[in-house]
Design an enzyme around this catalytic site. Structure first.
Site, short mmCIF file in Angstrom:
data_model
loop_
_atom_site.label_atom_id
_atom_site.label_comp_id
_atom_site.label_asym_id
_atom_site.label_seq_id
_atom_site.Cartn_x
_atom_site.Cartn_y
_atom_site.Cartn_z
N HIS C 84 0.84 -1.20 0.00
CA HIS C 84 0.00 0.00 0.00
C HIS C 84 0.88 1.25 0.00
CE1 HIS C 84 -2.96 3.02 1.27
NE2 HIS C 84 -2.17 3.31 2.30
N ASP C 113 7.05 21.22 -26.77
CA ASP C 113 6.95 19.88 -26.16
C ASP C 113 7.98 19.82 -25.04
OD1 ASP C 113 6.80 17.05 -25.64
OD2 ASP C 113 5.96 16.81 -27.64
N TRP C 149 7.19 -0.07 3.92
CA TRP C 149 7.73 0.62 2.74
C TRP C 149 9.09 1.21 3.05
CZ3 TRP C 149 9.10 5.64 1.27
CH2 TRP C 149 8.88 6.64 2.22
N SER C 177 12.86 5.64 -13.75
CA SER C 177 11.77 6.38 -14.37
C SER C 177 11.68 7.80 -13.80
CB SER C 177 10.46 5.63 -14.14
OG SER C 177 9.37 6.48 -14.35
N SER C 178 11.73 7.91 -12.48
CA SER C 178 11.63 9.24 -11.86
C SER C 178 12.80 10.12 -12.27
CB SER C 178 11.65 9.14 -10.34
OG SER C 178 10.56 8.43 -9.89
N HIS C 261 13.53 11.88 3.51
CA HIS C 261 12.91 13.15 3.85
C HIS C 261 12.73 14.07 2.66
CE1 HIS C 261 10.73 15.41 6.66
NE2 HIS C 261 11.20 16.45 6.03
N GLU C 263 12.23 13.07 -0.16
CA GLU C 263 11.14 12.41 -0.87
C GLU C 263 9.77 12.95 -0.44
OE1 GLU C 263 10.75 10.29 -3.31
OE2 GLU C 263 8.65 9.73 -2.98
N TYR C 265 9.08 15.85 0.52
CA TYR C 265 8.88 17.17 -0.09
C TYR C 265 8.68 17.07 -1.59
CZ TYR C 265 9.80 18.94 4.48
OH TYR C 265 9.71 19.18 5.81
N SER C 276 -1.08 27.21 -5.46
CA SER C 276 -0.72 28.60 -5.69
C SER C 276 -1.20 29.09 -7.05
CB SER C 276 0.81 28.78 -5.63
OG SER C 276 1.27 28.39 -4.37
N HIS C 310 15.24 13.15 12.10
CA HIS C 310 14.07 13.30 12.99
C HIS C 310 13.12 12.10 12.84
CE1 HIS C 310 11.88 15.78 9.67
NE2 HIS C 310 11.54 14.53 9.57
N HIS C 311 13.38 11.23 11.86
CA HIS C 311 12.62 9.98 11.77
C HIS C 311 13.22 8.92 12.70
CE1 HIS C 311 10.40 11.21 8.11
NE2 HIS C 311 11.48 11.92 7.89
N THR C 336 7.22 27.09 5.60
CA THR C 336 5.91 26.50 5.34
C THR C 336 4.82 27.46 5.81
OG1 THR C 336 6.98 24.40 5.84
CG2 THR C 336 4.62 24.35 5.52
N LYS C 339 4.22 30.20 3.38
CA LYS C 339 3.36 29.80 2.27
C LYS C 339 1.88 29.88 2.65
CE LYS C 339 6.28 26.99 -0.56
NZ LYS C 339 5.78 27.55 -1.81
N ARG C 458 1.69 1.65 15.15
CA ARG C 458 1.31 1.45 13.76
C ARG C 458 1.73 0.06 13.32
NH1 ARG C 458 5.80 4.95 10.38
NH2 ARG C 458 4.69 4.11 8.61
#
Lengths: 188, 388, 533
Positions: C84, C113, C149, C177-178, C261, C263, C265, C276, C310-311, C336, C339, C458
């Site tokens: 998931h 293009d 994951w 791909s990315s 991290h 990732e 963002y 925006s 921080h993770h 943040t 924004k 979790r």
């Protein structure tokens, strides 16, 4: 846009694109390399910060400038055998007091309880992590692999001292050894 | 309204009323626990401070937003103003959050410094996570034991796709109960040295505000001083494989006197167990006795992986039913496997008595149609284990 | 930043039709190098993946509906949560944004293009294979990946169920791909802007994708590196993360989160860009503080590289490390916040209407901010010891990823659907979609805060009785949210098949070059670059 019918500005555009792509690809490869470079960088980082309590993995040379008898540090020993290694593994004494700079020698008892021949590897870890850099091992069974025949037992030695400049707030130091079965890794 | 429609409605009504049936709302906890230690109360205060600050910011920002949504809408004839930048305002709303953040960082820093001060402990306990149980060892006390989930399987195993009336009645401490509690004295600084035998686990008791990862090969420290005797419950907090959800932690905090009594009891029990081991060497058990003890032991220690049916969960956990190990293989190899383990299979030599190992090997060689007829006695196990 | 209409572009489609070698049927889609076709492919792919990942989540919520194990085995439950997560991150959110980038960036900067159309085709078409491998592993003997994951070693190496190779191969393909997609975006933005379109005249949308693409180029290779190490540790006897061989399992987490991290963002900065764009359009007022928005985006991207640990506060870090990562993480609240304040200031004294794109954008601002609040609370190390690895964290990242990223994707989809299809969407159906989603998503994720605070870890398939009530509500919210997404499918299909004819610029407050071309956008646009003042 078919090949062969490129106009001049299209060609310029292509060259400009190629240039940027090359730079970006270089970044990609550099970052891939950086991922692997993090492995040695992490070790350096650990040495500096004492992260995870990694200690020296090659023998240190005694380099203390005398013994600081004004301080006494409690050094505790704990042991653990990882899953899948049928060995008994205990420190002969659980705890000793040392002065910084003082050399000490302690023994660990280990016995292969199974009938198989097994090669073991002890992995040290010091807590608090910050103290790891000040815990110097002159001689340690953890520097080498330990082959034991089925049923064999042995006492293994550790010679160490604690650096004189151990941060003053540290009064207790715990050394843990985890024993792993690395027979499979050695064979292959 | 047709009959079908009616029964559908009744079904829906039953469904919604069932939402409230399992436990009263009063028991449902909404907020973080205050816990039972000075640190846990500091943590709680910090949590509330952060929550209030966030709520206040939210009220102001969302308030302005809703005001604008109500009064500055086109349908009310609002004409758009044309301002679209202001350095002054930008600086202001960069500076104000910084001040608020500093206000939060100061208490957070002081709490953190308290939490990381592991000095001068009265008692050290080595905690080891292992798939899927905890092992506790009292430093310098020669007391060590495993602590395993004690909720009976029939309370949680009811996979048949239905939600109604399955599984045995669940007990009060469903999934939060273990066979042996970790016992610590009240008002003493207890230091935990945390490590793991296999994958990463995390030892967590919310009431102590202690959560530390158990990393294989490395030790971590944490400490606590509990104010109130009582029973405190927690769970493993790091995904550690299949039964991550089934390795709870229970800590029993006792008064100094009760703690000493408990220590003496433990020493007596250890001596008793050693005598029992010796006695079992000369005793010979009947097949019925072995099979009975074997089944209980198997269900408690082996069934999580090899399953009550003996079919295992291949490829991770091999089947025992019809396997070479448990039928045609040598009994000595089978005993060796249970005693010492191999790869993902843990050794049970330190966890089970000779009698239990003999019984479980007998059980595995005779259950599920393995019918080898082999009987294994404690003395056989003792011979295989060398010294025990 | 004015972008005057260029009348020529409307006629261009006629010229183009002559050399418009559009193939038909499946071949058109297999061989296409057209940015709009590829954008469409990405968007459909991501929606299919979203429904697939959602279906897994439905099974998870069914199992968690009440205490006890009802339908799945614990090991299969772990496979569900793992796949998931992987599908939603790499298969739903990221490709959806790449789809937006493909469709819109060339039109917004006046380019014909993407700069590298053939690579563009590749970067899309390898994706389905990656996910075929990942999802196919469910049907292998080993089962699907079951280590979360985040694939922490040694659970994913020494103790894996044998699915590690499939997992690593799939992630490698996704990464390639990315990276190709990101390179394309950077080259397009650097080289193909219409004359006069300076960097600071680019729409903020383009800016956020530009910065995101750089983040991707910087961190996807690190992910590739770490999965390679996991692969060799599992199958080739190396010991990067194995203490027995001198490695360290905690190092895995450092390298992983160094990727991980940034990732997160990567999954939120494009959302900022979309919102925006939409808020000014329906407030009929220019975006407040364009320049500060650009700098805020850039500083968030920069900060994302120095907060990874921080993770990992509970892994046993020295005090100094914990303090550093706590302060750095708290600092992210500043840009943040800027924004959010800018969006509110854009609405302030505007002339607002509340079409569906605007509804989703407003919901985004509020609910993303709630996710930001829990993020700030999580940054405080001492309390993180209590929140870490509980449902509080699950609530936090679903608020920023579902009501954040996903809602922005919906907002953007409704906003540009008229441009993509040439038809207006069915407004009442779309409103149903919005209100059903809004209510159910909060029923789904808000009680998770309470569950986490009360102590529910979790990634567990069964739980203690005091968590039973909220889990029921959460599950019901989950089913309702899942079903609500089918309304969106209906809206899109209806919109493609027909509906009111959309004008070139269906929103009177909208700005940008994409509104200067006809709706639906012609197959080729801006073959001659527009003029920008």
């Amino acid at each position: 846009m078919d090949k062969g019918t490129e106009t001049a500005p299209q060609k310029n555009q292509k060259n400009a694109n190629t240039k940027v792509v090359k730079k970006l690809l270089l970044t990609v490869f550099a970052m891939f390399g950086f991922g692997f470079a993090l492995v040695p960088l992490y070790d350096i980082f650990c040495d500096i910060t004492g992260l995870n309590g990694k200690t020296n993995d090659v023998a240190a040379v005694y380099a203390a400038d005398g013994i600081d008898t004004s301080r006494t540090i409690k050094v505790q020993f704990i042991t653990r055998t990882a899953k899948g290694i049928p060995w008994e593994f205990e420190p002969v004494i659980n705890e000793i007091s040392v002065h910084p700079g003082e050399m000490k020698f302690v023994n660990f008892y280990v016995k292969n309880n199974s009938q198989r021949d097994i090669i073991g590897q002890a992995v040290p870890s010091v807590s608090p992590g910050i103290a790891a850099g000040y815990f110097q091992k002159i001689e340690c069974f953890c520097f080498e692999q330990q082959p034991l025949k089925g049923g064999e037992d042995v006492e293994m030695g550790l010679q160490f001292y604690v650096d004189l400049d151990l941060p003053p707030e540290i009064t207790t130091l715990t050394l843990s050894y985890t024993l792993y079965d690395i027979t499979g890794k050695v064979d292959s | 309204m047709s009959r079908g429609n009616q029964s559908w409605l009744i079904g829906a009504w039953l469904f919604f009323t069932s939402l409230f049936s399992s436990s009263a709302w009063a028991e449902t906890q909404l907020n973080l626990t205050k816990g039972a230690t000075a640190v846990s109360r500091e943590v709680y205060d910090l949590h509330m401070l952060a929550l209030y600050i966030c709520t206040a910011i939210g009220v102001v920002v969302f308030g302005i937003m809703f005001w604008s949504m109500v009064f500055h809408r086109k349908s009310k004839g609002a004409k758009a103003a044309d301002f679209h930048e202001s350095t002054k305002v930008e600086i202001l709303w960069t500076a104000i959050p910084i001040v608020i953040l500093i206000a939060m960082a100061i208490p957070a820093t002081s709490t953190l410094i308290d939490m990381e001060n592991n000095d001068d402990s009265d008692l050290t306990i080595q905690i080891t996570g292992s798939q899927w149980k905890w092992h506790y060892k009292y430093f310098d006390q020669n007391i060590e034991f495993y602590s395993v989930l004690s909720t009976p399987r029939e309370q949680y195993e009811n996979q048949n796709g239905s939600f109604e009336g399955n599984g045995a009645e669940k007990g009060e401490n469903y999934l939060l109960e273990v066979d042996r509690h970790l016992v610590i004295p009240v008002n003493k600084k207890v230091r935990f040295l945390i490590t793991s035998d296999d994958v990463i686990h995390a030892w967590w008791i919310p009431a102590f505000a202690v959560k530390q990862d158990a990393n294989p090969g490395f030790i971590n420290e944490a400490w606590t001083i509990v104010d109130e005797p009582g029973i405190y419950r927690g769970q493993c907090a790091e995904l550690c494989g299949k039964d991550h959800g089934f390795m709870p932690i229970v800590v029993e905090v006792k008064s100094a006197a009760d703690y000493d009594t408990w220590l003496n009891e433990q020493h007596a029990l250890i001596a008793q167990a050693a005598n029992a081991e010796k006695a079992s060497l000369s005793a010979s058990m009947s097949k019925e006795e072995l099979m009975q003890l074997g089944e209980t032991t198997y269900m408690a220690y082996c069934a999580a992986c090899h399953q009550p049916t003996g079919l295992g969960l291949p490829p991770m956990f091999p089947a025992l039913k019809g396997s070479a190990m448990a039928t045609t293989g040598k009994i000595a190899d089978h005993i060796d496997m249970v005693l010492n383990g191999k790869n993902a299979m843990p050794g049970f030599g330190k966890q089970l008595s000779l009698k239990e190992i003999a019984a479980v090997v007998t059980y595995e060689r005779n259950a599920w149609g393995n019918d080898t007829g082999d009987l294994v006695q404690s003395s056989d196990v003792n011979a295989a284990s060398g010294s025990k | 930043m004015t972008t005057e209409t260029v009348n020529e572009s409307l006629d261009e489609s006629h010229d183009d039709e002559h050399h418009d070698h559009k193939m038909t049927g499946i071949k058109r889609w297999l061989y296409t190098t057209n940015h709009k076709d590829i954008g469409t492919l990405y968007l459909w792919f991501s929606f299919i993946m979203f429904l697939t990942g959602g279906a897994l989540a439905m099974v998870i919520r069914m199992e968690l509906f009440q205490p006890g194990l009802q339908i799945v085995e614990p090991d299969f439950f772990n496979q569900l949560t793992t796949v998931h997560g992987l599908i939603m991150v790499f298969g739903a959110i990221m490709p959806a944004f790449t789809g937006f980038a493909n469709w819109l960036i060339p039109m917004m900067i006046g380019a014909p293009d993407m700069a590298l159309p053939r690579m563009n085709n590749w970067s899309f078409w390898i994706l389905p294979f990656a996910f075929a491998i990942l999802i196919g592993s469910f049907f292998m003997e080993s089962g699907a990946p079951n280590f979360g994951w985040t694939f922490y070693a040694p659970l994913s190496t020494t103790y894996s169920n044998g699915s590690t190779a499939f997992f690593v191969f799939a992630v490698h393909i996704m990464g390639i791909s990315s990276i190709m997609g990101a390179i394309n975006i950077v080259v397009t933005i650097m080289n193909l802007r219409a004359p006069g379109m300076t960097y600071m005249k680019m729409p903020l949308f383009v800016w956020t994708f530009f910065i995101t693409a750089y983040l991707l180029i910087a961190v996807m290779p690190v992910l590739a590196g770490v999965v390679t190490m996991v692969l060799t540790d599992t199958y080739f006897g190396t010991s990067f993360f194995d203490a027995a061989g001198g490695g360290d399992p905690v190092m895995f987490q450092h390298i992983f989160w160094f990727f991980g991290h940034p990732e997160v963002y990567i999954m939120i900065l494009p959302a900022f860009g979309i919102v925006s764009t939409i808020i000014p359009a329906f407030s009929r007022k220019q975006l407040f503080g364009y320049t500060s928005m650009v700098y805020a985006t850039a500083s968030i991207a920069f900060l994302s590289f120095i907060v990874w640990a921080h993770h990992m506060f509970t892994t046993g870090m020295p005090l100094a490390g914990e303090l550093f990562f706590m302060y750095a993480t708290m600092l992210i609240a500043v840009p943040t916040g800027v924004k959010v304040f800018n969006w509110v200031a854009t609405m302030w004294r505007g002339s607002m209407t509340f079409e569906v794109p605007m509804l989703f954008s407003i919901a985004f601002v509020i609910l993303f901010t709630i996710g930001g609040f829990s993020g700030l609370m999580l940054a405080l190390t001492p309390v993180d010891f209590q929140y870490h690895d509980t449902y509080f964290v699950v609530a936090h990242f679903h608020y920023v990823l579902v009501t954040g990223s996903l809602f922005s994707i919906y907002a953007g989809a409704y906003y540009w659907l008229p441009k993509w299809t040439g038809h207006m969407y069915n407004d009442s159906l779309a409103k149903w979609h919005f209100w059903c989603s809004l209510i159910s998503v909060n029923l789904l994720f808000f009680p998770m805060h309470f569950l986490g605070l009360a102590g529910m870890p979790r990634r567990i398939p069964d739980y203690a009785l005091q968590f039973a009530d909220f889990n029921k509500w959460v599950s019901i919210g989950g089913f309702a949210f899942g079903l609500s997404q089918l309304i969106f499918l209906a809206v899109v299909i209806k919109c493609i098949k027909g509906g009111d004819k959309a004008p070139a610029k269906p929103w009177d407050g909208a700005e940008g070059l994409e509104w200067t071309v006809a709706s639906p956008a012609p197959y080729h646009t801006f073959s001659t670059p527009p003029k920008i003042d």
